[in-house]
Structures are given as C-alpha cells and as structure tokens.
Write an enzyme that holds these catalytic residues in place. Structure first.
Site, short mmCIF file in Angstrom:
data_model
loop_
_atom_site.label_atom_id
_atom_site.label_comp_id
_atom_site.label_asym_id
_atom_site.label_seq_id
_atom_site.Cartn_x
_atom_site.Cartn_y
_atom_site.Cartn_z
N HIS A 522 0.86 -1.28 -0.04
CA HIS A 522 0.00 -0.25 0.02
C HIS A 522 0.85 1.27 -0.05
CE1 HIS A 522 -3.34 -2.48 2.21
NE2 HIS A 522 -3.51 -2.60 0.93
N HIS A 560 -6.98 -0.35 3.22
CA HIS A 560 -6.43 -0.62 2.11
C HIS A 560 -6.60 0.57 1.25
CE1 HIS A 560 -7.06 -5.12 2.74
NE2 HIS A 560 -7.44 -4.60 3.84
C1 LIG Z 1 -0.34 -7.80 -4.21
C2 LIG Z 1 -1.26 -6.55 -3.86
C3 LIG Z 1 -2.22 -6.36 -3.06
C4 LIG Z 1 -3.00 -5.51 -2.80
N1 LIG Z 1 -4.23 -5.83 -2.05
C5 LIG Z 1 -5.27 -4.53 -1.79
C6 LIG Z 1 -6.43 -4.83 -1.44
O1 LIG Z 1 -6.87 -6.17 -1.05
N2 LIG Z 1 -7.33 -3.76 -1.36
C7 LIG Z 1 -6.86 -2.57 -1.64
O2 LIG Z 1 -7.56 -1.74 -1.49
N3 LIG Z 1 -5.67 -2.41 -2.28
C8 LIG Z 1 -4.84 -3.41 -2.24
N4 LIG Z 1 -3.46 -2.96 -3.07
C9 LIG Z 1 -3.19 -1.87 -3.31
C10 LIG Z 1 -3.73 -1.14 -4.45
O3 LIG Z 1 -4.00 -2.08 -5.52
C11 LIG Z 1 -3.23 0.22 -4.91
O4 LIG Z 1 -3.45 1.19 -3.82
C12 LIG Z 1 -3.78 0.81 -6.10
O5 LIG Z 1 -3.49 -0.09 -7.23
C13 LIG Z 1 -2.73 2.04 -6.45
O6 LIG Z 1 -3.36 2.81 -7.51
P1 LIG Z 1 -2.61 3.55 -8.61
O7 LIG Z 1 -3.46 3.84 -9.68
O8 LIG Z 1 -1.95 4.84 -7.90
O9 LIG Z 1 -1.07 2.61 -8.98
P2 LIG Z 1 -0.92 1.45 -9.50
O10 LIG Z 1 -2.03 0.49 -9.37
O11 LIG Z 1 0.29 0.82 -8.96
O12 LIG Z 1 -1.05 1.65 -11.21
C14 LIG Z 1 0.27 2.36 -11.79
C15 LIG Z 1 0.47 1.65 -13.01
O13 LIG Z 1 1.52 2.25 -13.82
C16 LIG Z 1 2.28 1.11 -14.42
N5 LIG Z 1 3.62 1.98 -14.63
C17 LIG Z 1 4.43 2.07 -13.54
N6 LIG Z 1 5.81 2.64 -14.14
C18 LIG Z 1 5.46 2.84 -15.49
C19 LIG Z 1 6.45 3.12 -16.43
N7 LIG Z 1 7.52 3.42 -16.33
N8 LIG Z 1 5.92 3.01 -17.79
C20 LIG Z 1 4.34 2.81 -17.94
N9 LIG Z 1 3.71 2.25 -17.01
C21 LIG Z 1 4.34 2.26 -15.57
C22 LIG Z 1 2.17 0.10 -13.46
O14 LIG Z 1 2.73 -0.91 -14.46
C23 LIG Z 1 0.89 0.04 -13.09
O15 LIG Z 1 0.01 -0.66 -13.90
C24 LIG Z 1 -2.81 -4.31 -3.26
C25 LIG Z 1 -1.75 -4.02 -4.16
C26 LIG Z 1 -1.08 -5.04 -4.40
C27 LIG Z 1 0.30 -5.05 -5.38
#
Ligand SMILES: Cc1cc2nc3c(=O)[nH]c(=O)nc-3n(C[C@H](O)[C@H](O)[C@H](O)COP(=O)(O)OP(=O)(O)OC[C@H]3O[C@@H](n4cnc5c(N)ncnc54)[C@H](O)[C@@H]3O)c2cc1C
Ligand SMILES: *[C@@H]1O[C@H](CO)[C@@H](O)[C@H](O)[C@H]1NC(C)=O
Ligand SMILES: *[C@@H]1O[C@H](CO)[C@@H](O)[C@H](O)[C@H]1NC(C)=O
Ligand SMILES: *[C@@H]1O[C@H](CO)[C@@H](O)[C@H](O)[C@H]1NC(C)=O
Ligand SMILES: *[C@@H]1O[C@H](CO)[C@@H](O)[C@H](O)[C@H]1NC(C)=O
Ligand SMILES: *[C@@H]1O[C@H](CO)[C@@H](O)[C@H](O)[C@H]1NC(C)=O
Ligand SMILES: *[C@@H]1O[C@H](CO)[C@@H](O)[C@H](O)[C@H]1NC(C)=O
Ligand SMILES: *[C@@H]1O[C@H](CO)[C@@H](O)[C@H](O)[C@H]1NC(C)=O
Ligand SMILES: *[C@@H]1O[C@H](CO)[C@@H](O)[C@H](O)[C@H]1NC(C)=O
Ligand SMILES: *[C@@H]1O[C@H](CO)[C@@H](O)[C@H](O)[C@H]1NC(C)=O
Ligand SMILES: *[C@@H]1O[C@H](CO)[C@@H](O)[C@H](O)[C@H]1NC(C)=O
Length: 582
Positions: A522, A560
């Site tokens: 997280h 979460h």
């Molecule tokens: C294993 C795991 C279990 C989790 N369990 C839960 C849960 O049960 N409940 C919950 O609420 N949250 C959970 N989370 C947390 C939640 O998924 C994250 O807080 C959320 O996805 C964050 O959203 P975001 O859009 O900020 O970033 P992210 O979801 O991390 O998305 C970022 C995206 O950017 C892409 N990216 C990164 N660098 C580059 C680059 N240089 N070029 C192109 N693309 C790039 C990545 O591939 C990714 O697809 C979990 C996370 C993980 C990894």
C-alpha cells in the site's frame, strides 16, 4: 453543472456497458490521426484509468495511455478472486533495501504491472477508512476537494454496490455510501467458517462496533466488502470498468506493453514521453501537450527522477541532467507493514489448502465456481477486517505522534489469510493472522540505483523505524496472538505454528516480528500534493506535468488503498478538467 452532466453520462455509459458487454477486451491498439496528444498518461492503474475515462468524455480532447504491463483481462488467475495470490506474472518484483530494523531482511514490495495496475492483482478488499485523514489532506494540500465530504462523492461516483445473488454474509453495509459508478462492490457469497466467530470475538473482547469501512468510520470490525462482480464472482477492476468505457471512444488510444523511460522537456515544459514497446523491443517518442504520471508510488518518483526532476545532488551523482531541483521527490514513503502468526487449521476450517493441496478438492472447487461463481474460488481468502486503536500507555515516553492522532484513527488493522505466506507451511492447512501498522510515524524513501530505467529503484521501506512504531508492533503482535489463541477459537485453530509456544520473551517476540514482517503493498506519498505538487496536481517548477494517484497522497490512509486510488483519480480528473478545459 459540468460535473452533473459528466456523472449522468458515466451512468449512461455504465448501463450500455452492462447491457452490451463485449465478448473480449475492447480493441486496445488503434491509431489516432493526431501527431500530438493533448494528454499522455503514464500508468494504467485505478488513478490513471479513471482519469482517462473522465478526460475522454470530452470529445475535443485526445488522450494516449502508456502502460508497461499487458492486457491480462482474459487470464482466469486475474478474474477468479481466490487466485489473486497467483498473479505474479503481472508484478513489478520490487524488494525493499536491506532494512536495519529487520536485521537486513528485504521483504518484497510487489506492485501491479498490467492494464488495471494494482487492481488487476490485488486482494480486492474495498474500504475507505477514517474520514479525518481526508480532511487533513485538504488542509495540507490547499485542495478542498480532498476533504471527506468531497472525497465521499468521489468514492460514490466510482462505485456501485450490488447485492450478491445468494449472500451468506451478515454484513452491515450502508447502501447510501455507494453511487452509480462503474466498479462493482459486493460482499462474500461463500462465508468462510472462521469469519463470523472471529468477528464476534473482536466485538466482545475489543469492544469495537460492527460497522462498514465505507462511510467514514475508522475503528471497528467487519466482514469486508470486495471489488467483485456479484453475478458471476469475477474481479471488477480498473481496466474492465473505466478502461473499457474509455476504450470505445475515438479520442482515446491505449498502448500496453509500453514502458516509459523518460519524460522529455523543452526548457521547463514537459512535451514528450519516450517508451519501450516491449513487444517489438523498440523505443518510441510521443509528443504531448500535457503529461500526467499515474505510475504508482514507486514507478512515479522513479520516472520523475530519470527525467531530471528530483534532488539535484542525487541526480548529478547519476549523471542525469537536472530539469528542476525537487528535493521531496521520492521522500515521504509510507506503507502498511505487518508481522505474521501462523496457526494450524482444523480439518473443518476453510483454507486455500482445500483446493491447492488436494487435487480432488481443486476439481470440486473449480466445478462449483464454473457453474455461477459459487464456492471457495469466488471469494477472497480471509475476509475479516478489524481496525484497532492501541491504548495510550503503549506510547508512554515515546513522543506524542500516535497518541495525538485524531480519535477516529486506528493504529492497527488485524486480518487473516487462509494462505500460508511462508513456503515452509505450503503443504499444510494453515491460516496466517497478520497485524499491520496503518499510521506509521517512520518515513521511507525511493531513490534511483542507476540512471537506467530498466533497473529497479532503491526502496528504503522504513519498517518499525521509530521507537514508538516498534513499541506499537510489539504490543499488537502479543495482543492479536492472544486473541487468536483464545479458547473460543481452539476448535478451529488447535496449534500455533509460528512463532510457537516457546517464544515468550519480548526479545524472542521481536525476533519473530523481524522474521515475519512484510508489506501490505500500500505505498503512498512519494510525490505528494502540497509539497512536490501544487493544489492542482502540477509538479512545482515545471510546466505541463502532473502526478496523480497513490504517490500524490500526502499521508497514508487507515485502510487498504485501492478505493482511495480510484477516488483520487476522480478528484484529479475534475480538477484537471476545470483548470484546462473550461
Ligand atoms: C499484491 C497487492 C495486493 C493489494 N491488495 C489490496 C487490497 O486487497 N485492497 C486494496 O484496497 N488495495 C490493495 N492493494 C493496493 C492497491 O492495488 C493500490 O493502492 C492501487 O492499485 C494504487 O493505484 P494507482 O493507480 O495509484 O497505482 P498502480 O495501481 O500501482 O498503477 C500504476 C500503473 O503504472 C504502471 N507503470 C509504472 N511505471 C511505469 C512506466 N515507467 N511506464 C508505463 N507504465 C508504468 C504500472 O505497471 C501500473 O499498472 C494491493 C496491491 C498489491 C500490489
Ligand atoms: C499505427 O501506426 C503505426 C506507425 O505509423 C503503424 O506501424 C501501425 O501499423 C498502425 N496501426 C494500426 C492498427 O493502424
Ligand atoms: C516477477 O516474478 C514472477 C515469479 O518469479 C515472474 O513470473 C514474473 O515474470 C516477474 N515479473 C516481471 C515483470 O519480471
Ligand atoms: C449511512 O450513510 C448516511 C449518509 O452518509 C448517513 O446519514 C447515515 O447515518 C448512515 N447510516 C448508518 C447506519 O451508518
Ligand atoms: C461475468 O459477468 C460480467 C458482467 O457482470 C461479464 O462481463 C463477464 O464476461 C462475466 N465473466 C465471466 C468469466 O463469465
Ligand atoms: C525493452 O524492454 C526489454 C524488457 O521487456 C528489455 O530487455 C530491453 O532491453 C528494452 N529495450 C531497450 C532499448 O531499452
Ligand atoms: C554523462 O552524460 C554525458 C552526456 O549526457 C555523457 O557524455 C557522459 O559520458 C556521461 N558520463 C558518465 C560517467 O556516464
Ligand atoms: C481432499 O478433498 C476432498 C473433498 O473436499 C476430501 O473429501 C478429502 O478428505 C481431502 N483429502 C485430504 C488428504 O485432505
Ligand atoms: C511441499 O510439497 C511439494 C510437492 O510434494 C514439495 O516439493 C515441497 O518441498 C514441499 N514443501 C515443504 C515445505 O515441505
Ligand atoms: C532514505 O532512507 C534511509 C533509511 O532511513 C536513509 O538512510 C537515507 O539517508 C534516506 N535517503 C534519502 C536520500 O533521503
Ligand atoms: C523454539 O522451538 C523451536 C522448535 O522446537 C526451535 O527451533 C527454536 O530454536 C526454539 N526457540 C527458542 C527461542 O527457544
């Protein structure tokens, strides 16, 4: 006005999407005629996909999304809830740097790497947590849209609640806390045998109310709500909701397997993004009027630093030419860290062992699931969520960080998984209770290891990094251990396997904590609004560059983080549309 029409239009799109589901993921490689995109968005997780969906509602705006990972929507390991822990093909395999508090151990800090980001691999638990966190964000950032009242509307606009077709859970969910947004939230259908007894035990011993964690409450216990489609128990996530809505629009283009290596500048104006098309192993540069980075809390500061935005001395040491000195890029890393217990499960207790450890069991579970999502595979493994505030006495003489947190903030969440986290228990039916510090005092950081975008950055995760954080985990470990080991649960959990009966001194318990600590995945806060970013998500000191989603959160929330990432994407979209398009 603008906002109302957007909401109405999203709802219409949602109905269309529900009624006319495409048989497979929408086309994801089409070319727009533009040479320059109005927006290039890097990262297709919850925040990025909500943003592109909202932006492309405006037909005059052209949007390109670059996502490093693939389209994984047809993979049953992604769509089947109980297989979420088998999605390692879609991960950035980050580990934290050797951590001083863990005797140099390096726990993993995986992040999602596919269209959908973390929402394509995560445990699907959906919660929002204590409302005071968001009010604090509004103060820190000067952006009133981050206050709870406004975030509550964003939480509602991104989700709807759907009652399961045969709900077994007795979950109190306030339906007025959901709206008409695309992501589907529901409760468990198949109730795991430990869930109700454990909820009851929390209520009687911890004196906490049974509440939902979607209406602003921080402290209590529940059988959590999950981002699962109730009809057939498949994952509802950012790509098959927001992503698919956008993918049908002519002003949107998505390139997956497109790994951004650098943001290009003319002077101080961001105007291009260079990426590796990893399917053909060729580098491409696209030009952009505006660039938005939504690459998660590890990928976003890394890309900024690679592009010359970060602490000058650090960048110069790596021979990266500095576009803007921004000392806080990569700082302020917060995560939810846990330590574990392991208990042997009695034969009657539901665990993943029923289908991973037993071929007959797997066949039965798959057949049940294939009919219409029934059985163990249609839910998450371990669904009790309890958020606890520790007594002030735990922190006596250790400063006032924890004791002065607003009254609705828990210090810990206590949960359990029906999966063994440690390979030594892989051939046994066990459960893994774990307790995570959700408002840590310690702060970590992300820095570059090299100037090659293909190298993982260095992540100092800051486990139990202050005396008060250490006192907190020691207390919580003993507290949850005695709760799980109590006579009421003996019929389900006859034997403690880890740390084991002979571990009783504080010294040995601390050592068990060190051996079993891990990340809840997280991370937040590494490119924070109110420090690196202005109140409209713009990177201070340059033009045409924004950062949104988990890295932009100024402080970590109490539960979460997925729900908040969607809502942050939604809030950023409204702010960007208001500033740029009106
Ligand atoms: C294993 C795991 C279990 C989790 N369990 C839960 C849960 O049960 N409940 C919950 O609420 N949250 C959970 N989370 C947390 C939640 O998924 C994250 O807080 C959320 O996805 C964050 O959203 P975001 O859009 O900020 O970033 P992210 O979801 O991390 O998305 C970022 C995206 O950017 C892409 N990216 C990164 N660098 C580059 C680059 N240089 N070029 C192109 N693309 C790039 C990545 O591939 C990714 O697809 C979990 C996370 C993980 C990894
Ligand atoms: C998109 O454009 C590229 C480069 O001009 C070309 O190679 C590719 O075939 C085009 N793809 C489609 C689907 O038209
Ligand atoms: C992460 O590790 C898993 C398992 O070792 C592997 O299958 C996967 O390809 C790795 N991911 C990346 C992006 O290297
Ligand atoms: C449900 O939410 C509404 C709106 O936020 C609130 O007014 C009401 O008190 C809540 N009800 C319960 C039982 O929590
Ligand atoms: C599950 O249901 C959704 C609609 O709610 C549908 O789009 C999807 O294709 C279904 N998935 C499977 C695997 O049946
Ligand atoms: C593109 O990415 C692949 C990994 O998918 C890597 O092996 C290759 O070196 C990269 N190419 C360039 C030019 O950076
Ligand atoms: C530093 O970068 C410059 C140009 O960007 C290059 O010429 C030089 O070789 C680099 N030096 C090192 C030590 O990598
Ligand atoms: C395997 O699963 C079946 C069906 O649930 C059960 O009857 C059997 O006892 C299990 N075998 C073992 C060794 O656990
Ligand atoms: C579990 O069983 C598998 C397959 O029999 C074996 O390879 C593995 O070593 C076992 N693991 C442990 C910890 O006993
Ligand atoms: C990052 O955190 C580590 C561990 O706390 C610390 O030693 C280091 O100085 C920090 N680095 C930066 C650049 O802040
Ligand atoms: C506790 O018992 C285990 C297994 O019998 C043993 O490996 C371990 O060293 C013991 N630990 C202590 C602190 O006595």
């Amino acid at each position: 006005m603008v906002r109302n029409s957007i909401l109405k239009w999203s709802f219409l799109q949602l109905l269309i999407n529900i009624n006319f589901q495409p048989a497979f993921a929408a086309p994801s490689r089409q070319n727009l005629s533009h040479h320059e995109y109005d927006y290039v968005v890097v990262g297709g997780g919850p925040a990025g996909l909500v943003l592109v969906e909202q932006l492309t509602l405006h037909p005059q705006v052209s949007v390109l999304l670059l996502e490093a990972g693939p389209d994984s929507s047809l993979d049953p390991l992604v769509s089947t809830p109980a297989y979420w822990f088998e999605t390692s093909a879609y991960l950035w395999n980050y580990t934290s740097a050797p951590d001083p508090a863990l005797n140099g151990r390096t726990p993993d800090l995986w992040q999602g790497r596919a269209l959908g980001g973390g929402s394509s691999v995560n445990g699907m638990g959906y919660c929002r947590g204590a409302s005071s966190v968001f009010d604090e964000w509004a103060e820190i950032s000067g952006n009133p849209g981050l206050a709870w009242n406004s975030m509550f509307e964003a939480f509602k606009a991104t989700t709807h609640f759907q009652e399961d077709i045969h709900p077994e859970d007795q979950v109190a969910v306030n339906l007025t806390s959901f709206g008409n947004g695309p992501v589907e939230i529901t409760t468990q259908r198949y109730q795991l045998s430990l869930d109700r007894p454990l909820v009851n035990l929390f209520k009687s011993t911890k004196n906490v109310p049974e509440i939902d964690f979607v209406s602003g409450y921080g402290i209590g216990v529940t059988e959590q709500t999950d981002a699962i489609r109730a009809s057939n128990r498949t994952r509802s996530y950012a790509w098959n909701t927001f992503g698919w809505l956008a993918a049908n629009r002519p002003n949107f283009e998505v390139r997956h397997d497109a790994w951004a290596s650098r943001i290009g500048f003319t002077g101080k104006k961001a105007d291009s993004v260079t990426y590796n098309d990893t399917l053909s192993n060729t580098m491409h540069t696209v030009t952009a009027n505006k660039v938005v980075v939504s690459a998660g809390a590890i990928g976003s500061p890394q890309l900024l630093m690679l592009s010359g935005i970060g602490p000058t001395a650090h960048l110069e040491a790596l021979n990266i030419s500095v576009v803007h000195d921004s000392p806080m890029v990569g700082q302020n890393l917060m995560d939810h860290h846990y330590a574990q217990l392991v208990f042997e499960a009695s034969p009657s207790l539901d665990t993943v062992w029923q289908f991973t450890g037993n071929a007959t069991g797997r066949q039965i579970a798959e057949a049940e699931y294939d009919t219409n999502g029934d059985g163990l595979l249609g839910g998450v493994d371990g669904n009790v969520f309890s958020a606890i505030r520790l007594p002030d006495s735990v922190f006596a003489g250790l400063g006032n960080y924890h004791t002065s947190l607003p009254a609705d903030r828990p210090h810990f969440i206590y949960e359990y998984a029906t999966v063994p986290f440690q390979t030594q228990y892989q051939n046994q039916s066990v459960i893994t209770p774990f307790m995570a510090l959700v408002q840590p005092e310690g702060r970590g950081n992300v820095t570059l290891a090299t100037n090659d975008y293909r190298d993982h950055p260095i992540i100092n995760a800051a486990y139990w990094a202050t005396p008060a954080d250490k006192a907190a985990i020691l207390y919580a470990y003993k507290d949850y251990r005695s709760l799980i080991g109590s006579p009421e649960l003996k019929q389900y959990l006859p034997v403690e396997l880890f740390p084991g009966a002979n571990i009783t001194s504080d010294e040995d318990i601390w050592s068990a904590i060190q051996q079993s600590s891990g990340s809840f995945h997280h991370p937040m806060g590494t490119v924070a609004i109110g420090s690196v970013l202005d109140e409209n998500w713009r990177v201070h000191g340059v033009e045409g560059l924004r950062v949104i989603g988990s890295p932009a959160a100024p402080k970590i929330i109490t539960c979460h983080t997925m729900a908040t990432s969607y809502a942050l994407g939604y809030r950023a979209a409204q702010d960007i549309i208001a500033a740029d398009l009106s």
